[in-house]
Scaffold this motif. Sequence first.
Motif, PDB file in Angstrom:
ATOM      1  N   THR A 377       0.824  -1.210   0.000  1.00 31.32           N
ATOM      2  CA  THR A 377       0.000   0.000   0.000  1.00 31.32           C
ATOM      3  C   THR A 377       0.854   1.255   0.000  1.00 31.32           C
ATOM      4  OG1 THR A 377      -0.146   0.016   2.416  1.00 31.32           O
ATOM      5  CG2 THR A 377      -1.812  -1.248   1.223  1.00 31.32           C
ATOM      6  N   THR A 380       2.357   1.589  -3.777  1.00 32.88           N
ATOM      7  CA  THR A 380       1.413   1.823  -4.875  1.00 32.88           C
ATOM      8  C   THR A 380       0.354   2.874  -4.563  1.00 32.88           C
ATOM      9  OG1 THR A 380      -0.129   0.088  -4.150  1.00 32.88           O
ATOM     10  CG2 THR A 380       1.714  -0.569  -5.573  1.00 32.88           C
ATOM     11  N   TRP A 382      -2.405   2.144  -3.206  1.00 36.66           N
ATOM     12  CA  TRP A 382      -3.679   1.426  -3.081  1.00 36.66           C
ATOM     13  C   TRP A 382      -3.817   0.884  -1.664  1.00 36.66           C
ATOM     14  CZ3 TRP A 382      -7.196   1.555  -6.908  1.00 36.66           C
ATOM     15  CH2 TRP A 382      -6.762   1.828  -8.208  1.00 36.66           C
ATOM     16  N   GLN A 392      -6.142  -8.124  -9.665  1.00 36.84           N
ATOM     17  CA  GLN A 392      -4.855  -7.437  -9.505  1.00 36.84           C
ATOM     18  C   GLN A 392      -4.266  -6.997 -10.829  1.00 36.84           C
ATOM     19  OE1 GLN A 392      -1.570  -8.667 -10.401  1.00 36.84           O
ATOM     20  NE2 GLN A 392      -2.454 -10.393 -11.520  1.00 36.84           N
ATOM     21  N   LEU A 396      -2.946  -3.283 -11.214  1.00 32.35           N
ATOM     22  CA  LEU A 396      -1.509  -3.049 -11.126  1.00 32.35           C
ATOM     23  C   LEU A 396      -0.757  -3.269 -12.430  1.00 32.35           C
ATOM     24  CD1 LEU A 396      -0.778  -4.898  -7.768  1.00 32.35           C
ATOM     25  CD2 LEU A 396      -0.960  -2.437  -8.085  1.00 32.35           C
ATOM     26  N   HIS A 397      -1.287  -4.090 -13.336  1.00 37.47           N
ATOM     27  CA  HIS A 397      -0.453  -4.648 -14.402  1.00 37.47           C
ATOM     28  C   HIS A 397      -1.123  -4.523 -15.763  1.00 37.47           C
ATOM     29  CE1 HIS A 397       2.692  -8.072 -15.094  1.00 37.47           C
ATOM     30  NE2 HIS A 397       3.160  -6.879 -15.392  1.00 37.47           N
ATOM     31  N   PHE A 430       4.605  -1.618 -12.752  1.00 35.02           N
ATOM     32  CA  PHE A 430       3.322  -1.643 -12.056  1.00 35.02           C
ATOM     33  C   PHE A 430       2.782  -0.213 -12.049  1.00 35.02           C
ATOM     34  CE2 PHE A 430       3.824  -5.628  -9.157  1.00 35.02           C
ATOM     35  CZ  PHE A 430       3.763  -6.419 -10.294  1.00 35.02           C
ATOM     36  N   TRP A 431       1.476  -0.094 -11.795  1.00 38.91           N
ATOM     37  CA  TRP A 431       0.826   1.217 -11.847  1.00 38.91           C
ATOM     38  C   TRP A 431       0.270   1.587 -10.477  1.00 38.91           C
ATOM     39  CZ3 TRP A 431       0.979   4.138 -16.261  1.00 38.91           C
ATOM     40  CH2 TRP A 431       1.477   3.494 -17.392  1.00 38.91           C
ATOM     41  N   LYS A 432       0.503   2.840 -10.103  1.00 44.26           N
ATOM     42  CA  LYS A 432       0.051   3.344  -8.815  1.00 44.26           C
ATOM     43  C   LYS A 432      -1.393   3.830  -8.914  1.00 44.26           C
ATOM     44  CE  LYS A 432       4.658   4.842  -7.313  1.00 44.26           C
ATOM     45  NZ  LYS A 432       5.454   5.969  -6.780  1.00 44.26           N
ATOM     46  N   LYS A 433      -1.934   4.145  -7.759  1.00 42.84           N
ATOM     47  CA  LYS A 433      -3.315   4.627  -7.716  1.00 42.84           C
ATOM     48  C   LYS A 433      -3.453   5.974  -8.405  1.00 42.84           C
ATOM     49  CE  LYS A 433      -7.168   5.303  -4.477  1.00 42.84           C
ATOM     50  NZ  LYS A 433      -7.589   5.245  -3.053  1.00 42.84           N
ATOM     51  N   SER A 437       3.375   5.136 -13.270  1.00 48.46           N
ATOM     52  CA  SER A 437       3.972   3.802 -13.265  1.00 48.46           C
ATOM     53  C   SER A 437       5.351   3.860 -12.626  1.00 48.46           C
ATOM     54  CB  SER A 437       4.081   3.262 -14.689  1.00 48.46           C
ATOM     55  OG  SER A 437       4.970   4.062 -15.452  1.00 48.46           O
ATOM     56  N   ASP A 463      10.483  -2.105  -5.924  1.00 48.04           N
ATOM     57  CA  ASP A 463      10.655  -0.910  -6.746  1.00 48.04           C
ATOM     58  C   ASP A 463      12.134  -0.777  -7.100  1.00 48.04           C
ATOM     59  OD1 ASP A 463      10.833   1.597  -7.883  1.00 48.04           O
ATOM     60  OD2 ASP A 463       9.522   2.579  -6.430  1.00 48.04           O
TER      61      ASP A 463
END
Length: 718
Positions: A377, A380, A382, A392, A396-397, A430-433, A437, A463
Amino acid sequence: MWRRALLLFLLLPLVSESLPAEDQLIRIGVLSHRGDQATSDAWSPTAIYLSRVIPDYTFEIVPLDFSDVDPAVKFGQVDFILTNPGMYVNLEVRHRISRIATLNNLAGGTAKNVFGGVIFTRRDRDDINTLDDLKGKSLMAVDVYSLGGFQMAWREMNTRGLNPYRDMHSITFGGIHDRVVRSVRDGRVDVGTVRTDILERMAKAGQIDMADFKIINRKVNPGFLLSRSTRLYPEWPFSKVLHTSNELAQKVAVALLNMPSNHPAARAGSYAGWTIPLDYQPVHELFRELQLPPYEYTGRFTLEDAIKKYWYWLLVALVFLLFMLLMTTWVARLNRELKKAKRHLERQYELILNSVADGIVGVDLNGNTTFANRAMTQITGWEADDLIGRNQHQILHHTRVDGTPHPADQCPVYATNSDQVPRFVEDDVFWKKDGSSFPVEYSSTPIRDGQLKTVGSVVVFRDISDRKRISEETRQHQDDLAHVARLSTMGEMASGIAHEINQPLTAIATNAHACIRMLESGNGETERVIDVMERIGAQAARAGEIIRHLRQFVKKEQPELSLIDINEVINEVITLLRTEIRKAGAKVVLDLDERIGKVLAQHVQIDQVILNLARNAIEAMADIPEGARLLSIATRNEAVDYARVTLTDTGPGLDPAVAGQLFNPFVTTKPNGMGLGLSISQGIIEAHKGRIFVEPVAGGGVRFIFLLPTCPQRETET
């Protein structure tokens, strides 16, 4: 009397083994996977070599079909056997043969002691591109016992959940590799599989055109340039049969290991000598996975077998059952305590999970999130409540690093849920809220319940933004070092380049004065004036071309790659070196293939590599008589999507003590050299996914070779 006769009968085998075997015929069975005539032609020179090296024995080649190998060994019809590793493993278990050497196969011009399998189809079959597309198609393999011609491909299909006997429309066996290739080429079957180097050998012999075929499940390895679709396995072993004496086997092993790689017998068999016996455990693993002999009965353990083997434990179990009935009340109390301990362990598990700095997320078989730790959390943005119960991949992907959609069926996490194989991905996003990315490396590992049934997977990610930044800084440092080296090279060449530019400038000035005098004379020689002006223009263009090449070489290149013609790069370098070549009294011969494929590279860096190698060659020939100073530069297309550049000089060659360390930093053969040129060149070529190496030239001289991958998409368009 009968006792003496019996004693002589028992001692007869021992006496016969101890006697010298004068002109004894020794039979070498060879698996005839390309036909009896081809087998005899390829291996008879090896038998002649052994007959000459080992006196008193005459060696003979016996070609054997796949079905003839086992009986020939079982009934002692051969003394040695050369067959594929799969058949060797079975013969080792059944008939106790022993390997004494492993073949160094000459594949693609280099010696290889490993090989694989190739799954291929016609290039015009647009409906067959992956292993999944093979379902419902017709397949031809070499033989059911052929390791490279069937069993390796079977393992790769099995990994994808594809059973060739069940899921293919039909499966046939051609008996020899060449027949399989021709059947696919002629459209009699959809797909074929043979061992590596068969396609290349047939193409070299002019029997087929490689452009007519398409490789399925292609695997690429810079150290193994042949087309392949499977994992690599050790090459064919040369083995002694049980009845063959150890003394003879030792002589044969020594003779094979001492055979030069370029011996006529090796060339006839298209191999490069022999090496010590390799480890054939990968072949055992393949047979275990496919449950092939000698592992076809692994895991079949019936209830009757268990009762016969463990009847006494069953008796003990009955006693324990009576005891457990008496302990029921006590167990119930323990169960309550265990539930309490379980809750405590769950709290401990949560504390441990949240103490890890890496992000951790659980995924069920449907791709939905089941749990997430605190680091997840924090990285990201989230919250756990936002993730749990939601897909997911969609959160995220969902998108690749280039902004294109990432289909769920190509997600490694889904693949782990499907085939229960752990995976590690070194570089992804991965992609954040907040919609941004970040680069990550992550692993996906199956989660199994108490019955060892896969119920999902756990994803652990990190990361790697800082690591990529440091990597980019390192790359920038390498580029700066290469730039400094180019400036240093230009400093050394400044006098020659100044002379090269001064010539056209002098010619321009002379012709300009002549033109002025003709105009002042008023003789009306217009045509002569025009001719002189054209000469001035040509000389100006020449000087401009030299300056353009010079500016391009010394500029600090941009990180973007572009499609370049390697032949044009070589011509540009020769332009910069023209004065230095003339001053050294050397001659340059260019043999440039006009059909060479374009490479995706940084233009200036490839300029630097060729210039450095060419200057080294010119300087190395300084002590050679002037008429013998020859630098040859050639380009060719390699068989497997590589462009090959070769620079050969006629210098004194390399000191063997230095040859092995030539590409190490600060190692040089020049009195005033820094030892960075070849090290930088190697770094540039390897950064372009290529490789560079050096080899001696017979009669003196050195040949530097580097390979760069070509761009197939560009070639198709052109």
